[in-house]
Scaffold this motif. Structure first.
Motif, PDB file in Angstrom:
ATOM      1  N   THR A  81       0.836  -1.193   0.000  1.00  0.00           N
ATOM      2  CA  THR A  81       0.000   0.000   0.000  1.00  0.00           C
ATOM      3  C   THR A  81       0.872   1.245   0.000  1.00  0.00           C
ATOM      4  O   THR A  81       1.811   1.347   0.796  1.00  0.00           O
ATOM      5  CB  THR A  81      -0.923   0.020   1.231  1.00  0.00           C
ATOM      6  OG1 THR A  81      -1.770  -1.135   1.197  1.00  0.00           O
ATOM      7  CG2 THR A  81      -1.783   1.270   1.245  1.00  0.00           C
ATOM      8  N   TYR A  82       0.578   2.170  -0.891  1.00  0.00           N
ATOM      9  CA  TYR A  82       1.315   3.422  -0.974  1.00  0.00           C
ATOM     10  C   TYR A  82       0.516   4.533  -0.305  1.00  0.00           C
ATOM     11  O   TYR A  82      -0.717   4.523  -0.309  1.00  0.00           O
ATOM     12  CB  TYR A  82       1.574   3.816  -2.423  1.00  0.00           C
ATOM     13  CG  TYR A  82       2.324   2.804  -3.253  1.00  0.00           C
ATOM     14  CD1 TYR A  82       3.228   1.914  -2.686  1.00  0.00           C
ATOM     15  CD2 TYR A  82       2.114   2.729  -4.633  1.00  0.00           C
ATOM     16  CE1 TYR A  82       3.916   0.996  -3.462  1.00  0.00           C
ATOM     17  CE2 TYR A  82       2.801   1.818  -5.420  1.00  0.00           C
ATOM     18  CZ  TYR A  82       3.696   0.948  -4.824  1.00  0.00           C
ATOM     19  OH  TYR A  82       4.376   0.038  -5.601  1.00  0.00           O
ATOM     20  N   GLN A  83       1.253   5.535   0.214  1.00  0.00           N
ATOM     21  CA  GLN A  83       0.638   6.735   0.758  1.00  0.00           C
ATOM     22  C   GLN A  83       1.109   7.934  -0.048  1.00  0.00           C
ATOM     23  O   GLN A  83       2.313   8.093  -0.276  1.00  0.00           O
ATOM     24  CB  GLN A  83       1.031   6.927   2.226  1.00  0.00           C
ATOM     25  CG  GLN A  83       0.463   5.881   3.160  1.00  0.00           C
ATOM     26  CD  GLN A  83       0.880   6.141   4.597  1.00  0.00           C
ATOM     27  OE1 GLN A  83       2.062   6.287   4.886  1.00  0.00           O
ATOM     28  NE2 GLN A  83      -0.086   6.219   5.491  1.00  0.00           N
ATOM     29  N   THR A 141      -2.310   0.067  -4.942  1.00  0.00           N
ATOM     30  CA  THR A 141      -3.131   0.172  -3.743  1.00  0.00           C
ATOM     31  C   THR A 141      -2.702   1.412  -2.981  1.00  0.00           C
ATOM     32  O   THR A 141      -1.535   1.546  -2.601  1.00  0.00           O
ATOM     33  CB  THR A 141      -2.965  -1.072  -2.851  1.00  0.00           C
ATOM     34  OG1 THR A 141      -3.310  -2.235  -3.601  1.00  0.00           O
ATOM     35  CG2 THR A 141      -3.859  -0.981  -1.627  1.00  0.00           C
ATOM     36  N   LEU A 142      -3.633   2.314  -2.776  1.00  0.00           N
ATOM     37  CA  LEU A 142      -3.320   3.611  -2.181  1.00  0.00           C
ATOM     38  C   LEU A 142      -4.079   3.826  -0.881  1.00  0.00           C
ATOM     39  O   LEU A 142      -5.276   3.535  -0.793  1.00  0.00           O
ATOM     40  CB  LEU A 142      -3.686   4.740  -3.149  1.00  0.00           C
ATOM     41  CG  LEU A 142      -2.805   4.908  -4.372  1.00  0.00           C
ATOM     42  CD1 LEU A 142      -3.512   5.734  -5.421  1.00  0.00           C
ATOM     43  CD2 LEU A 142      -1.479   5.560  -3.986  1.00  0.00           C
ATOM     44  N   ASP A 143      -3.363   4.322   0.118  1.00  0.00           N
ATOM     45  CA  ASP A 143      -3.992   4.767   1.350  1.00  0.00           C
ATOM     46  C   ASP A 143      -4.277   6.257   1.202  1.00  0.00           C
ATOM     47  O   ASP A 143      -3.632   7.104   1.816  1.00  0.00           O
ATOM     48  CB  ASP A 143      -3.065   4.493   2.530  1.00  0.00           C
ATOM     49  CG  ASP A 143      -3.693   4.891   3.868  1.00  0.00           C
ATOM     50  OD1 ASP A 143      -4.908   5.174   3.884  1.00  0.00           O
ATOM     51  OD2 ASP A 143      -2.970   4.939   4.880  1.00  0.00           O
ATOM     52  N   SER A 187       6.545   4.561   0.449  1.00  0.00           N
ATOM     53  CA  SER A 187       6.478   3.105   0.465  1.00  0.00           C
ATOM     54  C   SER A 187       7.556   2.578   1.390  1.00  0.00           C
ATOM     55  O   SER A 187       8.675   3.118   1.427  1.00  0.00           O
ATOM     56  CB  SER A 187       6.686   2.540  -0.950  1.00  0.00           C
ATOM     57  OG  SER A 187       6.810   1.128  -0.906  1.00  0.00           O
TER      58      SER A 187
END
Length: 198
Positions: A2-4, A170-172, A89
């Motif tokens: 998951t990336y922010q 996939t993104l937060d 990441s």
């Protein structure tokens, strides 16, 4: 993985021109930035709400280098515009077949790793984010810049492979969305002077 979303970047051929362009549209003053000796660039920053920030970046004419620079700035022409998005990441090597290898960088008291293709281009021409990992114990710009009263409410990534990107990343984050069409970016901000779209 998951990336922010960490920050977004405005590219330009002249930093002063890019800063003036951003300040006129957002109605606030950009804040101090610095230089990136490894890639021969310099920037100015703006703290955004929700732990994000905005970067205006250009090649530094006083810092020539003998390697390709990042963010595809070697090929940047025309007026200032949205140019890249950068996500945090914990594993910056996870997607390097797409993003390029992680490069270790420093600026003042900051140190981090950022993925950069060997030729300095943008991953999937900007469709895929550059990936960043801040060094241990570092307070990133999002945590040290003064509040500006500007909030990013929507970040649109336009790309012919938007469906693939939507499935692969996939993104937060609730502000990023993918749109099918010619490659580019669109950002919506809430500012002290109302809604601004770049």
């Amino acid at each position: 993985m998951t990336y922010q979303l960490d920050h977004i970047a405005i590219g330009c051929t002249d930093l002063a021109q890019g800063v003036a362009w951003a300040e006129e549209r957002l109605g606030v003053k950009m804040q101090a930035g610095g230089q990136h000796a490894h890639f021969g660039t310099h920037n100015r920053l703006l703290g955004l709400d929700d732990g994000l920030y905005l970067e205006v970046i250009a090649k530094n004419p006083d810092a020539p280098i003998d390697r390709p620079t990042w963010f595809d700035l070697d090929n940047f022409t025309g007026p200032p515009r949205l140019a890249n998005w950068i996500c945090r990441s914990d594993d910056v090597e996870n997607a390097q077949a797409i993003t390029g290898p992680p490069v270790s960088l420093t600026r003042d008291d900051l140190h981090w790793q950022l993925t950069v293709p060997d030729d300095g281009s943008l991953p999937m021409q900007g469709g895929y984010p550059s990936l960043l990992k801040w060094g241990a114990g570092i307070t990133p710009p999002s945590g040290s810049l003064p509040a500006s009263g500007v909030r990013l409410t929507k970040w649109e990534v336009w790309h012919p492979q938007a469906d693939w990107l939507r499935e692969a990343i996939t993104l937060d984050s609730d502000v990023v969305c993918f749109q099918s069409g010619p490659i580019g970016f669109k950002a919506t901000f809430e500012t002290p002077n109302g809604t601004v779209v770049l």
